[in-house]
Design a protein around this motif. Structure first.
Motif, PDB file in Angstrom:
ATOM      1  N   SER A   1      35.808  28.446  43.474  1.00  0.00           N
ATOM      2  CA  SER A   1      35.873  26.997  43.634  1.00  0.00           C
ATOM      3  C   SER A   1      35.935  26.288  42.287  1.00  0.00           C
ATOM      4  CB  SER A   1      34.669  26.500  44.440  1.00  0.00           C
ATOM      5  OG  SER A   1      33.469  26.881  43.793  1.00  0.00           O
ATOM      6  N   THR A   2      35.508  26.964  41.216  1.00  0.00           N
ATOM      7  CA  THR A   2      35.576  26.383  39.882  1.00  0.00           C
ATOM      8  C   THR A   2      36.836  26.889  39.203  1.00  0.00           C
ATOM      9  OG1 THR A   2      33.169  26.347  39.738  1.00  0.00           O
ATOM     10  CG2 THR A   2      34.396  26.131  37.678  1.00  0.00           C
ATOM     11  N   ASN A   3      37.762  25.992  38.961  1.00  0.00           N
ATOM     12  CA  ASN A   3      39.045  26.405  38.380  1.00  0.00           C
ATOM     13  C   ASN A   3      38.992  26.309  36.860  1.00  0.00           C
ATOM     14  OD1 ASN A   3      41.646  26.919  37.646  1.00  0.00           O
ATOM     15  ND2 ASN A   3      42.584  25.429  39.035  1.00  0.00           N
ATOM     16  N   ILE A   4      38.813  27.449  36.216  1.00  0.00           N
ATOM     17  CA  ILE A   4      38.810  27.476  34.753  1.00  0.00           C
ATOM     18  C   ILE A   4      40.123  28.039  34.216  1.00  0.00           C
ATOM     19  CG2 ILE A   4      36.302  27.755  34.662  1.00  0.00           C
ATOM     20  CD1 ILE A   4      36.855  30.743  34.024  1.00  0.00           C
ATOM     21  N   TYR A   5      41.090  28.272  35.132  1.00  0.00           N
ATOM     22  CA  TYR A   5      42.300  28.976  34.737  1.00  0.00           C
ATOM     23  C   TYR A   5      43.483  28.063  34.415  1.00  0.00           C
ATOM     24  CZ  TYR A   5      39.710  32.932  36.654  1.00  0.00           C
ATOM     25  OH  TYR A   5      38.760  33.876  36.902  1.00  0.00           O
TER      26      TYR A   5
ATOM     27  N   ASP B   1      39.947  44.009  40.129  1.00  0.00           N
ATOM     28  CA  ASP B   1      39.924  44.659  38.815  1.00  0.00           C
ATOM     29  C   ASP B   1      41.246  44.400  38.100  1.00  0.00           C
ATOM     30  OD1 ASP B   1      39.273  46.190  36.628  1.00  0.00           O
ATOM     31  OD2 ASP B   1      39.751  48.119  37.600  1.00  0.00           O
ATOM     32  N   PRO B   2      41.291  43.396  37.243  1.00  0.00           N
ATOM     33  CA  PRO B   2      40.200  42.480  36.893  1.00  0.00           C
ATOM     34  C   PRO B   2      40.043  41.367  37.928  1.00  0.00           C
ATOM     35  CG  PRO B   2      42.130  41.941  35.618  1.00  0.00           C
ATOM     36  CD  PRO B   2      42.489  43.151  36.426  1.00  0.00           C
ATOM     37  N   ALA B   3      38.844  40.826  38.035  1.00  0.00           N
ATOM     38  CA  ALA B   3      38.549  39.801  39.030  1.00  0.00           C
ATOM     39  C   ALA B   3      39.357  38.535  38.808  1.00  0.00           C
ATOM     40  CB  ALA B   3      37.054  39.486  39.011  1.00  0.00           C
ATOM     41  N   LYS B   4      39.739  38.269  37.567  1.00  0.00           N
ATOM     42  CA  LYS B   4      40.451  37.019  37.278  1.00  0.00           C
ATOM     43  C   LYS B   4      41.779  36.936  38.031  1.00  0.00           C
ATOM     44  CE  LYS B   4      42.629  38.800  33.035  1.00  0.00           C
ATOM     45  NZ  LYS B   4      42.707  38.665  31.565  1.00  0.00           N
ATOM     46  N   VAL B   5      42.401  38.068  38.345  1.00  0.00           N
ATOM     47  CA  VAL B   5      43.674  38.044  39.067  1.00  0.00           C
ATOM     48  C   VAL B   5      43.475  37.494  40.474  1.00  0.00           C
ATOM     49  CG1 VAL B   5      45.548  39.447  40.014  1.00  0.00           C
ATOM     50  CG2 VAL B   5      44.681  39.911  37.714  1.00  0.00           C
ATOM     51  N   GLY B   6      42.509  38.077  41.206  1.00  0.00           N
ATOM     52  CA  GLY B   6      42.242  37.608  42.560  1.00  0.00           C
ATOM     53  C   GLY B   6      41.771  36.168  42.591  1.00  0.00           C
ATOM     54  N   GLU B   7      40.901  35.785  41.654  1.00  0.00           N
ATOM     55  CA  GLU B   7      40.386  34.421  41.619  1.00  0.00           C
ATOM     56  C   GLU B   7      41.497  33.410  41.354  1.00  0.00           C
ATOM     57  OE1 GLU B   7      37.264  34.230  38.794  1.00  0.00           O
ATOM     58  OE2 GLU B   7      35.804  35.254  40.063  1.00  0.00           O
ATOM     59  N   CYS B   8      42.303  33.722  40.355  1.00  0.00           N
ATOM     60  CA  CYS B   8      43.385  32.794  40.007  1.00  0.00           C
ATOM     61  C   CYS B   8      44.379  32.676  41.153  1.00  0.00           C
ATOM     62  CB  CYS B   8      44.080  33.263  38.732  1.00  0.00           C
ATOM     63  SG  CYS B   8      45.307  32.099  38.105  1.00  0.00           S
TER      64      CYS B   8
END
Length: 763
Positions: free
Chosen positions: A494-498, A747-754
């Motif tokens: 929910s927090t978009n840091i990307y 793995d890495p989590a940033k892919v799924g989150e983004c």
């Protein structure tokens, strides 16, 4: 009484003064449809109140400067709840209308020749095809991308309902499948111009052609069925809601209804060219023809025309004349023909044709399964027992006619060759272009041809004939590669840091000692004219140190920058250490300003040089370093301005590297797209954003490395963030379904989150 599954005339609709070239069912009002004609108008027709049959003209649209050749309906939106009407014309324009006024709401300009086909998709996307050999994608009054690859006129386009796929059919005999602006597949099999396309599902479609065949295709490339029944060019197709049955029209004067893979019914019309058809919401079929009439056919008895009108239609049909050269009657020898008693025997299939001798005439009859009888469809003229017209030789070729045309009084006359297999309008257009004459004479020349070839009809072309116009980057220390993103697994999406990410992402890491050691090693074996002196090597080393060490006291000199530029043109097999220095140097404000824009020509020269190193056949190391250099150019305002100005060429060349199997190239490519997306964020340049979306989408088809995928997702998010139009375009290109598979990547989590955050933007 008609059989329950046969179609009969419901009504004939006069109104247009010339050929009806396009039809489309409308969203509003209920049961309405739209027609366009060579008389330069478009018209909206609404069904009369029951029990009256027929349609009434509700709205007439004008705005084209020449004949209108195609129409489609743009689906209702919040802004236009009744939808919009788009028409394409010989004036090269697309006019978009509301139902509230006769003049266009806006006009789309960009094609360089007749716009002959249109298709609309989700989110207001419009796809057009033209005689200029291109198709174009439009959104919100702007051309988002041009689809180039056909070598002749694009006669047909459709947007598939899912996956962001588009199709184009061409006079070059091929069909192309497009995704995000790039050709994914070319379908071959037709032996002549592809004239029509129709969607069956998101995985299947129909095509029709001048070769008299209809083909059913899978989007994966397989032709799963070929249908034969027509005896001349097939111009249009329309599919019933069941996705299996369809109708077709063509130059053999017929509407044909196909059910369960077979031609179940053939309906002949008293017009030579049956140009177009559409399925109305109630299942009736509307067709437009060269006599200017729209005819509606129905299988519902209550909507069939009165017996008197049905008889009048049959009488009109019986009075037409048929030239055997139309292809389905064969060579006629009157002495061999049977008499009227031949009609006592029933036919064995709907649409079967029989010829009989009646006195000194030859009459043609067609078997109607619906009525269990032979119906006269015309008198036959031009058989082998009659005088055959002689061919005329002109410029080494034989023609049916060679006309002398006088356009300007007192000026030289010009020759216009014409075959009865030609379309008079295309012939006229070709003649005007060849002789550099104004398009304003098109109607005059075409009508001259029509008037002077009466009695001669368009026949099936020989096999060789065609229409006249068929003619993570290793070592990156950028924040996006690590740092703030390294512990992404513990955060909530929910927090978009990307994104949006608007500051340039660069390739920083360097080992100056190793770079210089490699440069000296290669210099020792360099050809004599390229070998550098120790003094030059020393200058390059000082430059490298000054751009790598932010605390360096010495600044790059003009001489050092000049030496670097000159040395970057070393032979391609040894230039890569110099490119590594160049990649690092362009981050320095002084070098960035000098190479990217101290002089406008300098910037273009740098860009062109890097693009030459990125050719698909170039060395992978050079491709990667050239891409990294372009990314690093974004660190200065001069470099950013240069690359925005050269955006189309740079991204086009970069897209060519999508299919290269090299992780580091993919990361550099993704970073370049991201830097463009960041520079364009908040800007109104939709065409530029469309190219970013297109390249990102194309890259995602090939890229496997998760760092590259992540950067492409950030690029997509940056492009669509807070931009509804860009979001609509991304959805129309199928981005949503394309990236959905990354939502579960941990793995890495940033892919799924983004990915989840991008999809949230596209909801």
């Amino acid at each position: 009484m008609a059989s329950p599954n046969s179609y009969k005339l419901s009504c004939s609709i006069p109104g247009h003064e010339m050929d009806v070239r396009g039809l489309s069912a409308a969203f509003f009002p209920d049961g309405a449809f739209v027609s366009v004609s060579r008389d330069r108008t478009g018209r909206v027709w609404v069904p009369n109140a029951s029990p009256d049959r027929g349609f009434t003209e509700m709205h007439c649209m004008t705005g084209h400067q020449n004949f209108v050749s195609c129409v489609c309906i743009i689906a209702p939106s919040d802004t236009y709840p009744r939808g919009l009407i788009a028409t394409g014309g010989n004036d090269h324009n697309i006019c978009v209308f509301t139902l509230d006024q006769p003049q266009p709401l806006f006009t789309l300009k960009g094609h360089k020749n007749t716009v002959c086909t249109l298709s609309s998709g989700k989110f207001g996307t419009l796809l057009s095809g033209s005689w200029d050999t291109t198709a174009k994608v439009w959104l919100n009054e702007k051309c988002m991308m041009t689809l180039q690859g056909h070598t002749a006129a694009v006669w047909a386009v459709v947007i598939l309902p899912e996956q962001g796929l588009m199709l184009s059919g061409s006079a070059d005999k091929t069909i192309k499948l497009w995704k995000a602006g790039r050709c994914e597949k070319t379908f071959t099999g037709h032996e002549d111009c592809v004239r029509g396309l129709a969607v069956v599902s998101d995985m299947e479609f129909f095509s029709c052609s001048n070769d008299t065949s209809i083909r059913r295709w899978l989007v994966t490339g397989e032709c799963v069925q070929v249908y034969y029944s027509h005896t001349n060019y097939i111009y249009s197709l329309a599919v019933f809601p069941n996705g299996q049955d369809f109708v077709s029209t063509g130059e053999d004067r017929t509407l044909r209804i196909w059910k369960q893979g077979e031609c179940q019914q053939t309906i002949r019309l008293p017009a030579q060219s049956v140009w177009c058809c559409c399925i109305l919401p109630n299942g009736d079929i509307a067709v437009g023809a060269s006599d200017g009439l729209i005819r509606v056919f129905t299988e519902v008895e209550d909507r069939m025309a009165s017996p008197q009108d049905l008889q009048a239609f049959e009488d009109e049909l019986s009075k037409t004349t048929i030239d055997p050269k139309t292809g389905d009657l064969g060579d006629i020898k009157m002495e061999d023909l049977p008499g009227r008693d031949h009609l006592d025997e029933p036919g064995n299939r709907d649409g079967q044709t029989r010829l009989i001798k009646e006195g000194q005439k030859v009459e043609a009859y067609q078997w109607s399964v619906a009525d269990s009888r032979w119906m006269k469809i015309g008198d036959v003229v031009g058989g082998s027992n009659q005088q055959t017209s002689k061919k005329v030789n002109y410029e080494g070729k034989e023609y049916d006619f060679v006309f002398t045309i006088d356009i300007n009084e007192g000026g030289p006359s010009m020759k216009l060759p014409y075959n009865v297999t030609d379309d008079p309008w295309l012939t006229a257009h070709n003649f005007l272009q060849k002789n550099e004459l104004s398009p304003m004479f098109l109607d005059q020349v075409a009508n001259f041809i029509i008037e002077n070839t009466k009695g001669h009809t368009l026949g099936a072309a020989p096999p060789s004939a065609a229409d006249p116009f068929t003619g993570k980057a290793t070592g990156s220390t950028s924040a996006i590669g690590g740092g703030a993103y390294s512990s992404a697994a513990s955060r909530q999406t929910s927090t978009n840091i990307y994104f949006p990410k608007t500051d340039g992402v660069t390739f920083e890491q360097a080992n100056a000692t190793q770079i210089m050691a490699k440069l000296r090693e290669l210099n020792g074996g360099a050809p004599g004219e390229y070998r550098l002196s120790e003094e030059v090597l020393g200058s390059l080393e000082k430059l490298l140190v000054s751009v790598c060490d932010p605390c360096a006291s010495e600044q790059p000199t003009t001489e050092q920058i000049s030496l670097l530029w000159k040395t970057s043109h070393w032979p391609e097999d040894i230039v890569f250490p110099v490119l590594d220095i160049l990649r690092l140097a362009v981050r320095h404000p002084q070098v960035n300003e000098s190479l990217c824009g101290g002089d406008a020509d300098d910037g273009v020269a740098l860009c062109n040089h890097l693009l030459s190193l990125m050719k698909p056949q170039a060395r992978p190391a050079n491709q990667m370093l050239a891409l990294r250099t372009l990314c690093n150019c974004f660190s200065g305002w001069r470099g950013r301005a240069l690359l925005l100005a050269q955006r189309e060429a740079v991204l086009s060349r970069a897209a060519d590297l999508c299919s290269v199997c090299n992780k580091n190239i993919h990361i550099a490519l993704a970073t370049l797209v991201l830097n463009y997306a960041g520079s364009l964020h908040g800007q109104p340049d939709l065409e530029a954003k469309a190219q970013c979306l297109s390249v990102a989408s194309a890259a995602l088809e090939s890229v496997q490395d998760k760092e590259a995928v992540f950067r492409l997702l950030v690029a997509l998010g940056t492009t669509v963030a807070s931009d509804q139009t860009a979001q609509d375009l991304a959805k129309s290109l199928g981005v949503t379904s394309q990236i959905a598979k990354y939502t579960s990547v941990t793995d890495p989590a940033k892919v799924g989150e983004c990915c989840q955050l991008v999809l949230k933007e596209l909801q």
